[in-house]
Design a protein around this motif. Structure first.
Motif, PDB file in Angstrom:
ATOM      1  N   HIS A 127       0.875  -1.170   0.000  1.00 38.32           N
ATOM      2  CA  HIS A 127       0.000   0.000   0.000  1.00 38.32           C
ATOM      3  C   HIS A 127       0.916   1.225   0.000  1.00 38.32           C
ATOM      4  CE1 HIS A 127      -3.270  -2.695   1.376  1.00 38.32           C
ATOM      5  NE2 HIS A 127      -2.305  -3.260   2.083  1.00 38.32           N
ATOM      6  N   GLU A 152      -7.393  -3.292  -0.293  1.00 34.55           N
ATOM      7  CA  GLU A 152      -7.308  -1.880  -0.651  1.00 34.55           C
ATOM      8  C   GLU A 152      -8.349  -1.103   0.141  1.00 34.55           C
ATOM      9  OE1 GLU A 152      -5.750  -1.539  -5.218  1.00 34.55           O
ATOM     10  OE2 GLU A 152      -7.858  -1.983  -4.917  1.00 34.55           O
ATOM     11  N   SER A 153      -7.915  -0.119   0.878  1.00 36.40           N
ATOM     12  CA  SER A 153      -8.841   0.633   1.719  1.00 36.40           C
ATOM     13  C   SER A 153      -8.184   1.907   2.192  1.00 36.40           C
ATOM     14  CB  SER A 153      -9.256  -0.212   2.930  1.00 36.40           C
ATOM     15  OG  SER A 153      -9.932   0.572   3.889  1.00 36.40           O
ATOM     16  N   PHE A 154      -8.992   2.955   2.375  1.00 35.55           N
ATOM     17  CA  PHE A 154      -8.474   4.203   2.942  1.00 35.55           C
ATOM     18  C   PHE A 154      -8.009   4.005   4.387  1.00 35.55           C
ATOM     19  CE2 PHE A 154     -11.373   6.348  -0.275  1.00 35.55           C
ATOM     20  CZ  PHE A 154     -10.321   6.795  -1.063  1.00 35.55           C
ATOM     21  N   PHE A 155      -8.481   2.940   5.026  1.00 34.70           N
ATOM     22  CA  PHE A 155      -8.082   2.680   6.414  1.00 34.70           C
ATOM     23  C   PHE A 155      -6.616   2.253   6.517  1.00 34.70           C
ATOM     24  CE2 PHE A 155     -12.685   2.107   6.451  1.00 34.70           C
ATOM     25  CZ  PHE A 155     -13.058   2.806   7.584  1.00 34.70           C
ATOM     26  N   GLN A 156      -5.997   1.927   5.404  1.00 32.37           N
ATOM     27  CA  GLN A 156      -4.594   1.509   5.419  1.00 32.37           C
ATOM     28  C   GLN A 156      -3.624   2.682   5.565  1.00 32.37           C
ATOM     29  OE1 GLN A 156      -3.806  -1.534   5.595  1.00 32.37           O
ATOM     30  NE2 GLN A 156      -5.285  -2.787   4.484  1.00 32.37           N
ATOM     31  N   TYR A 171     -11.165   1.751  -4.068  1.00 33.60           N
ATOM     32  CA  TYR A 171     -11.362   2.452  -2.790  1.00 33.60           C
ATOM     33  C   TYR A 171     -12.763   3.060  -2.690  1.00 33.60           C
ATOM     34  CZ  TYR A 171      -6.289   2.053  -2.387  1.00 33.60           C
ATOM     35  OH  TYR A 171      -5.022   1.559  -2.299  1.00 33.60           O
ATOM     36  N   SER A 172     -13.613   2.732  -3.645  1.00 35.16           N
ATOM     37  CA  SER A 172     -14.935   3.340  -3.723  1.00 35.16           C
ATOM     38  C   SER A 172     -15.929   2.626  -2.815  1.00 35.16           C
ATOM     39  CB  SER A 172     -15.418   3.312  -5.177  1.00 35.16           C
ATOM     40  OG  SER A 172     -16.699   3.863  -5.306  1.00 35.16           O
ATOM     41  N   THR A 173     -15.824   2.861  -1.517  1.00 32.73           N
ATOM     42  CA  THR A 173     -16.753   2.291  -0.540  1.00 32.73           C
ATOM     43  C   THR A 173     -17.218   3.395   0.399  1.00 32.73           C
ATOM     44  OG1 THR A 173     -15.068   1.739   1.117  1.00 32.73           O
ATOM     45  CG2 THR A 173     -15.511   0.094  -0.595  1.00 32.73           C
ATOM     46  N   GLY A 176     -15.055   3.770   3.686  1.00 27.92           N
ATOM     47  CA  GLY A 176     -13.762   4.393   3.408  1.00 27.92           C
ATOM     48  C   GLY A 176     -13.875   5.891   3.186  1.00 27.92           C
ATOM     49  N   HIS A 179     -14.460   7.605   6.402  1.00 27.77           N
ATOM     50  CA  HIS A 179     -13.223   7.656   7.184  1.00 27.77           C
ATOM     51  C   HIS A 179     -12.375   8.860   6.777  1.00 27.77           C
ATOM     52  CE1 HIS A 179      -9.643   6.380   9.305  1.00 27.77           C
ATOM     53  NE2 HIS A 179      -8.966   6.350   8.170  1.00 27.77           N
ATOM     54  N   SER A 195     -20.674  -0.998  -5.546  1.00 31.65           N
ATOM     55  CA  SER A 195     -20.327  -0.996  -4.120  1.00 31.65           C
ATOM     56  C   SER A 195     -20.577   0.337  -3.420  1.00 31.65           C
ATOM     57  CB  SER A 195     -18.856  -1.378  -3.932  1.00 31.65           C
ATOM     58  OG  SER A 195     -17.998  -0.384  -4.483  1.00 31.65           O
TER      59      SER A 195
END
Length: 370
Positions: A127, A152-156, A171-173, A176, A179, A195
């Motif tokens: 990442h 894959e996530s903005f939380f990473q 990253y389209s959730t 995320g 966050h 999603s």
């Protein structure tokens, strides 16, 4: 080897040796060692994917360097800014040079898998966050490729107030996006229509396909205010910016969809064909600072850089991922990007510029470190 290296060197940025000196990559290098040999040794490890021990063995057999694997790690770490400079110079040669905006430092988030060679080679996920237009890697994290909290996530990523983040549809959730917004930051993300839930400002389901279908010609950009809800009932306000693709781009997108469906033996939802006609982006970038046209231009610029990362992703699985330190990992990443850029340039010359596949000119002479 003696023929191939000078040819390859002709594709390097003109100031590659000067960058080595200005970034202090040569500091501590013995006077009898050549700058070229230093770089060649690094590229054996980064470009060919050999382990540290195999790299130093091959470098010794080729009379390039006589060092230990520990010394090679230190050299790789010291070359971080040099390799970064080579990437920037190569991007500039290819016309990818974004203009910075005052008070605006976008960050590009992405991730890729890396498999170390061998039957028992580990599979990792990298990442990373890259600043535009400087291409500085400001964050680098390694996780397993499978398991909870590894995707894959903005939380990473560490996110701070005022960040301007650009990411692809992975990253389209809704969680995320919430966050990012909870950190008082801004996000621009390609919409994953399967999603990302969307509501209109009255809290009703936003009919995305219906509104984007109103764009019947390429070159027309439109935007609509929307809300992104999460399970808790909270919402984040932003806007959808969309543009229609050209007929040729639509044809290629449909062909890709059909090929993927054929490989997986799946049927294609008619809506998938329709959505493929558009580029759709969600963002909460300030409306007063960024028009919908500017949003899509920044996303397009991100895509140009993404083309480089795609080459990187196709090459990255060949390498041994250094886990010794943050600096050595970033240097390895810059080295991979430089190899990807170099590959792109080689292919361009071979396909369209000359029948012999390289730039005509005097072979560079070997430069010794004073």
């Amino acid at each position: 080897m003696e023929e191939d290296w000078p040819i390859l060197l002709s594709f390097f940025p003109d100031n590659w040796a000067e960058l080595a000196s200005s970034t202090e990559a040569l500091k501590g290098l013995r006077k009898d060692k050549a700058t070229e040999n230093y770089l060649r040794t690094l590229l054996i490890h980064v470009g060919c994917g050999y382990s540290l021990r195999e790299t130093v063995a091959r470098a010794k057999m080729a009379n390039l360097a006589d060092i230990t694997d520990v010394a090679l790690v230190k050299r790789l770490r010291k070359a971080k800014e040099w390799l970064h400079g080579l990437c920037l110079a190569s991007l500039k040669e290819q016309g990818i040079e974004l203009e910075p905006t005052v008070g605006f430092q976008p960050r590009l988030f992405d991730a890729t898998n890396v498999k170390e060679p061998g039957k028992t080679g580990s599979l990792w996920r990298i990442h990373y966050s890259v600043q535009l237009p400087s291409l500085n890697c400001d964050f680098f994290k390694i996780t397993p490729s499978k398991g909870i909290g590894t995707g894959e996530s903005f939380f990473q990523y560490p996110i701070k107030k005022g960040d301007f983040i650009i990411a692809d549809r992975g990253y389209s959730t809704a969680p995320g996006i919430h966050h990012v917004v909870s950190k008082n930051a801004h996000v621009m993300v390609r919409v994953n229509t399967s999603s990302l839930p969307l509501l209109d400002l009255n809290g009703r389901v936003f009919d995305l396909l219906n509104v984007v279908s109103s764009i019947q010609k390429p070159g027309i950009v439109r935007s609509w205010p929307v809300l992104v809800p999460v399970k808790s009932g909270a919402t984040t306000q932003g806007r959808i910016c969309a543009i229609r693709k050209t007929q040729e781009a639509i044809r290629l997108a449909h062909k890709k969809i059909e090929n993927n469906a054929s490989k997986k033996s799946k049927s294609i939802n008619p809506e998938t064909y329709e959505y493929a006609k558009y580029v759709i982006v969600f963002t909460n970038y300030p409306v007063e600072r960024f028009s919908e046209l500017e949003i899509l231009n920044w996303y397009r610029s991100r895509w140009q850089v993404e083309l480089v990362f795609k080459r990187f992703k196709s090459i990255a699985h060949l390498g041994h991922l250094p886990k010794h330190s943050d600096d050595s990992s970033k240097a390895w990443l810059y080295g991979k990007l430089f190899v990807a850029l170099l590959t792109m340039k080689l292919v361009q010359y071979a396909n369209s510029i000359s029948p012999w596949g390289y730039n005509l000119g005097p072979y560079p002479t070997q430069e010794r470190v004073a």
